[in-house]
Scaffold this motif. Structure first.
Motif, short mmCIF file in Angstrom:
data_model
loop_
_atom_site.label_atom_id
_atom_site.label_comp_id
_atom_site.label_asym_id
_atom_site.label_seq_id
_atom_site.Cartn_x
_atom_site.Cartn_y
_atom_site.Cartn_z
N ARG A 80 34.40 -29.98 -85.75
CA ARG A 80 34.53 -28.70 -85.03
C ARG A 80 35.40 -28.87 -83.79
N ALA A 81 35.21 -29.98 -83.07
CA ALA A 81 36.01 -30.23 -81.87
C ALA A 81 37.49 -30.39 -82.22
N TRP A 82 37.78 -31.06 -83.33
CA TRP A 82 39.15 -31.30 -83.74
C TRP A 82 39.83 -30.00 -84.16
N GLN A 83 39.11 -29.17 -84.92
CA GLN A 83 39.69 -27.92 -85.40
C GLN A 83 39.85 -26.91 -84.26
N GLY A 84 38.92 -26.94 -83.32
CA GLY A 84 39.03 -26.07 -82.14
C GLY A 84 38.95 -24.60 -82.45
N ALA A 85 38.20 -24.23 -83.47
CA ALA A 85 38.07 -22.82 -83.81
C ALA A 85 37.19 -22.12 -82.79
N PRO A 86 37.57 -20.89 -82.40
CA PRO A 86 36.70 -20.15 -81.49
C PRO A 86 35.39 -19.80 -82.18
N MET A 87 34.31 -19.78 -81.40
CA MET A 87 33.01 -19.49 -81.98
C MET A 87 32.44 -18.25 -81.35
N PHE A 119 32.18 -20.25 -72.53
CA PHE A 119 32.42 -20.65 -73.91
C PHE A 119 33.12 -19.56 -74.73
N ALA A 120 33.68 -18.57 -74.03
CA ALA A 120 34.59 -17.64 -74.70
C ALA A 120 35.93 -18.34 -74.94
N GLN A 121 36.15 -19.47 -74.29
CA GLN A 121 37.40 -20.23 -74.44
C GLN A 121 37.23 -21.32 -75.49
N VAL A 122 38.26 -21.48 -76.30
CA VAL A 122 38.24 -22.49 -77.36
C VAL A 122 38.09 -23.89 -76.78
N LEU A 123 38.76 -24.16 -75.67
CA LEU A 123 38.72 -25.49 -75.07
C LEU A 123 37.30 -25.90 -74.69
N ALA A 124 36.52 -24.95 -74.17
CA ALA A 124 35.15 -25.26 -73.78
C ALA A 124 34.33 -25.70 -74.99
N TRP A 125 34.51 -25.03 -76.14
CA TRP A 125 33.80 -25.42 -77.36
C TRP A 125 34.25 -26.79 -77.84
N ARG A 126 35.56 -27.07 -77.72
CA ARG A 126 36.06 -28.37 -78.16
C ARG A 126 35.44 -29.48 -77.31
N VAL A 127 35.36 -29.25 -76.00
CA VAL A 127 34.76 -30.25 -75.12
C VAL A 127 33.28 -30.43 -75.43
#
Length: 198
Positions: free
Chosen positions: A88-95, A171-179
């Motif tokens: 999930r972190a690699w793909q970086g899809a928004p959640m 966590f509306a940002q993709v980067l936050a989910w990736r981290v």
């Protein structure tokens, strides 16, 4: 006094970063099945703590087969979940940060069950350690100590699960989910390594 000691001791053991906490935090941010997961975690801890006070800690501590089974089974589960989080972190899809979509309640509870009961440290912390500390007290003080530890678990998981929603704007940002997913993957793999090397 015994209640406060039990509460403080239980909180000190539960708050440590672990797979169960990471999972509840993630589901809390997503606002998915938060109440059932909080109740499941708190009730599981209550069951294990009361079992320890009732004397099950001695049986578990001396059962090498059970500890070995949970050790390797837990490590395998943690590695697999870490791989999913890393993907999930690699793909970086928004959640989504609402209650729509995501895992079913049954799947979420199954994952939480595995995080809870495939971790040998949960038996050592709740059943053996808290059970031993409680049983150093006479009746009814040992049960008061246990009630404090159970209350700490409920407070912690409620704060973690329901407090996580305040992180939703971040966590509306993709980067936050990736981290977050990267940290979850790393946490799972470190815990798996600790189980295997323990």
């Amino acid at each position: 006094m015994h209640f406060v000691q039990g509460f403080a001791t239980g909180l000190a053991l539960i708050v440590a970063i672990g797979s169960q906490n990471a999972y509840v935090l993630r589901q809390g941010i997503l606002r998915q099945h938060v109440l059932p997961l909080v109740l499941f975690c708190a009730l599981s801890d209550a069951l294990l703590i009361l079992a320890g006070i009732g004397g099950a800690g001695l049986l578990i501590r001396d059962n090498a087969a059970l500890m070995t089974l949970t050790r390797y089974g837990g490590a395998l589960f943690l590695v697999a979940y870490g791989v999913l989080a890393a993907r999930r972190a690699w793909q970086g899809a928004p959640m989504p940060t609402d209650t729509g979509g995501g895992a079913t309640l049954a799947a979420a509870l199954a994952a939480c069950f595995a995080f809870t009961f495939l971790n040998p440290h949960v038996y050592l912390d709740t059943v053996v350690l808290l059970g031993t500390l409680a049983n150093q007290r006479p009746d009814p003080e040992r049960w008061v100590f246990g009630a404090g530890a159970v209350s700490a678990s409920l407070c912690w998981f409620a704060a973690l699960g329901f407090g996580a929603r305040f992180l939703a704007p971040l966590f509306a940002q993709v980067l936050a989910w990736r981290v977050l997913d990267g940290l979850i993957a790393l946490t799972m793999w470190v815990l798996a390594a600790m189980l295997l090397l323990d």
